[in-house]
Write a protein that holds these residues in place. Sequence first.
Motif: not given
Length: 278
Positions: A113-121, A229-237, A246-256
């Motif tokens: 995933l390019p420049r997207t923070a992701g995790f599985v819970v 380190a970088v201050g406030e970051i607002t991301v799409d969730c 029965d898991q979830y893939l959670v992705l955090y991204s921002a408007v290019p």
Amino acid sequence: MDKQQLGAFLRSRRERLRPEDVGLTAGPRRRTSGLRREEVAVLAHISTEYYVRLEQGRAPRPSAEVLAGIAGALLLTDAESDHLHVLAGTAPSRTGTHRRDVRPSILALLERLPRTAGFVVSATFEVLACNDLMAALMEDFRELPPRDRNLARRAFLEQRELYGVSDASEFRHHVVMRLRSALARYPADPEVSGLVEELRAGSAEFARLWERHDVQAAPVLTKTFRHPAVGEITVDCDSLALEDRDQYLVLYSAVPGSRDAEALALLDVLGTQTLTTG
């Protein structure tokens, strides 16, 4: 069929409704704001005696038709209606333990995933996998033992701010609702029941929210992190259900092109060194 939880859930849904919500008049002698049991029974086209026994945990398993009538009478949402069927034992249930192994294709996707923070819970909010940007944004869960990777424990039992997020209170409410559904799906899983009991005993807020019997959360569309380190970051969730496990893939991204996207890009370069320098 979980008779006690079914009864408690029905009571909680009945007590939240006002007579005018279902086309009835309150009348001068009404002492409570919720519906009366006999009113629910009339609306559901069942006998008052049977409905009372359902709430008291003394009735046999209701049919799908009866449950549909009750769901309509109580104005249940789709998620609440599904939960009603799970508690009544009329929906397919998972008899084993919840899965903690992540599909290899999902692990590979996280890294691509390019420049997207992701995790599985997992169903119990254990972080099972994450990519490098997620580790830089929040914490490198890959370095922690399973117990310390659990976001539910962190949200309710740790006496510190939860990663500086803007919606910590809403997240805690979301955790309670998801864990209630997980307990209904995995009644024999000691990890699920043990976690719920641990949180009920250790957190007055969790215990209070648990007694509300809510099972449906509003979707979280954005989230703001206060990063050292970088201050406030607002991301799409975006949260994507991996239904086979029965898991979830959670992705955090921002408007290019946005400042938030630039902050994520900087974090991508800095990596987890931002967590240890200082």
